[in-house]
Design a protein around this motif. Structure first.
Motif: not given
Length: 550
Positions: A237-241, A456-459
């Motif tokens: 989550a940290q990396v993808f954000s 989904d949340a980041v998008a």
């Protein structure tokens, strides 16, 4: 006669038209396609970031034709109908696939279909990793990259390749030894980007190793850099954000792809849990003898259940059918290890020495045989349909495990008997590295679900398009997925979607993926690629490459 026939046909048509002019319209019915509109989307600098799928990896290798048929390159060709710019890729040197490092082969050539199954191309790679290419490259897909590798300095350092500390595919394209994949991508100031299959390798290495952390895939999508454990969803989550923050920092729009359940791929669904056919002349005649041996062990399991040492003797019992295919024998490390109890029961049995003598051994060998049987079968059972056998297991089931064979000989068993008790999946239980247990499958599913929640949340927070790759693969594995005149499934070789390695897509599969990206872009940004007919024609892309292509 010809002239008369056509005159007659014309008269008939005129007659019908005159009779019911309002009901019959013989003018063309196909409406012209609308013009392509993309609104404010700017494709002048499209950069694709990802791993193997983004690179175009197929048939267990990366090679020129596969790269040219990568989904980002296909997308760039559609973007060119709007305002798309050039799209550069770090092309390999050949269509053989595989890599050299200082002249030594470090990844193997691609697979091809020889009429009976996938085999390696009998050729030597020519792509030298140490010959670093001059970028930048629009396609920043790096086979084997996990999420955190995309931000790792030194992941493309040539010096780290021989010791597994760096990725050879990135090493030949990195802007500097200390560069990062995301850094090289962001430095190009993309106006549009795709971020795909991030998270796939974070579970793939664990899955292809049977959940053991031991790689059994040869050089299949070399995702071993950094180990085979599943990446912590919090780390992901940290990396993808951070990745998306970097790519959108200058206002770029883009499309993300979520992570599929990789266990739907043919790498995990091709080999059945019950491949042992009584019609096989190497197996069928041995069934009575095998059942005699395992019958002794089944009695031990029943006794241990009666005294409360185990709860379900039937779960461990092994019986081979003489009328239908039987399941392989596997080692299940989730079972209680009852090796010591088995040894004790066998040594205490008054009939066990006679059983040992039936193999041509002296009765005095009973303690030795008891120790061997207990150590081998203390955590074993036959597989069920809930297990998934990894694709490479197909080449070892029914063969003699040389390590077990040598060990049994060292313990005093004669060569013939050592061989009989070393047959993979029959008398020698398949190691966990060949099998994904239900608990291991659940671990993969839980991690994938967590990754997708992040995506989904980041998008949603950034207003980005999302391709439901998970749903696409589920549909393909269940009923097949249609595109143009083709219905593609995940069946190995014949399905058309998944390439010969059982994990990566075919060129036609990548064309489907490109079209799914266009659908998501249309839905999110109001463009009309699909409606305007600006999409890949899947029939133009192959499902297999000829072995003569080199």
């Amino acid at each position: 006669m010809k002239k008369f026939k056509y005159i007659f046909l014309s008269a008939v048509l005129i007659g019908f038209t005159a009779c019911s002019e309002d009901d019959y319209d013989y003018s063309p019915t196909a409406e012209p396609l609308p013009e392509l509109t993309t609104g404010s989307l700017d494709f002048s600098k499209y950069v694709a970031v990802g791993a193997s799928f983004t690179a175009g990896f197929t048939d267990n290798a990366l090679f020129i034709n596969a790269q040219e048929n990568s989904f980002p390159n296909i997308l760039s060709q559609q973007f060119a109908f709007s305002n798309g710019g050039s799209f550069t890729q770090p092309l390999m040197s050949d269509n053989i696939g595989g890599l050299l490092y200082s002249g030594n082969v470090i990844t193997n050539p691609r697979l091809f279909f020889n009429g009976s199954g996938p085999v390696g191309l009998p050729a030597t790679p020519t792509t030298e990793t140490t010959s670093v290419l001059s970028g930048p490259f629009n396609n920043m897909g790096v086979p084997g990259a996990k999420s955190f590798h995309l931000i790792a300095p030194g992941y493309g350092n040539l010096a780290g390749v021989p010791v597994g500390a760096a990725n050879p595919y990135y090493a030949r394209m990195a802007s500097s030894p200390n560069a990062t994949i995301i850094g090289d991508a962001v430095a190009q100031s993309p106006t549009f980007f795709t971020l795909s299959e991030v998270g796939g390798n974070d579970v793939l290495a664990y899955a292809t190793s049977g959940g053991t952390g031991v790689d059994q895939t040869g050089n299949l999508d070399p995702s071993t850099y950094g180990g085979n454990d599943i990446t912590d969803p919090n780390v992901f989550a940290q990396v993808f954000s951070g990745l998306v923050d970097g790519l959108t920092a200058n206002g770029a729009k883009g499309a993300l792809a979520n992570v599929p359940y990789i266990t739907n791929l043919s790498h995990f669904t091709t080999v059945p849990h019950n491949p042992l056919s009584p019609a096989n002349p190497s197996f069928g005649p041995l069934i009575p003898t095998l059942n005699g041996v395992f019958g002794q062990l089944n009695q031990v399991y029943a006794y241990l259940q009666s005294v409360g040492a185990i709860s379900n003797a039937a779960e461990r019992s092994v019986v081979f059918s003489s009328t239908e295919a039987s399941a392989v024998v596997i080692k299940d490390e989730t079972l209680t290890d009852i090796s010591a109890q088995m040894i004790g029961v066998l040594n205490a049995s008054p009939t066990f020495p006679a059983f040992v003598e039936s193999f041509g051994l002296p009765a005095a060998a009973a303690p030795l045989v008891a120790n061997l049987l207990g150590s081998i079968y203390g955590q074993t059972r036959q597989a069920t349909s809930a297990e998934l056998l990894v694709l490479p297991s197909s080449s070892i089931i029914g063969t003699v495990n040389t390590t077990t064979f040598a060990y049994l000989q060292s313990q005093g068993l004669p060569e013939s008997l050592a061989g009989q008790f070393s047959v993979e999946g029959v008398t020698n239980p398949l190691a966990d590295k060949w099998v994904l247990l239900p608990s291991e499958q659940l671990a993969i599913k839980n991690a994938t679900d967590a990754y997708n929640m992040t995506i989904d949340a980041v998008a949603a927070s950034k207003g980005l398009a999302v391709v439901d790759f998970k749903g696409i693969l589920e549909e393909a594995s269940a009923t097949g997925i249609s595109d143009s005149d083709f219905t593609l499934t995940t069946d190995l070789v014949t399905g058309g979607l998944v390439s010969l390695d059982g994990v990566h897509l075919t060129a036609r599969g990548y064309a489907v993926m490109a079209n799914k990206f266009l659908e998501a872009i249309d839905m999110t940004y109001g463009s009309n690629f699909i409606a305007a007919g600006v999409k890949a024609n899947t029939g133009d892309y192959p499902t297999n490459y000829s072995p003569t292509l080199q």
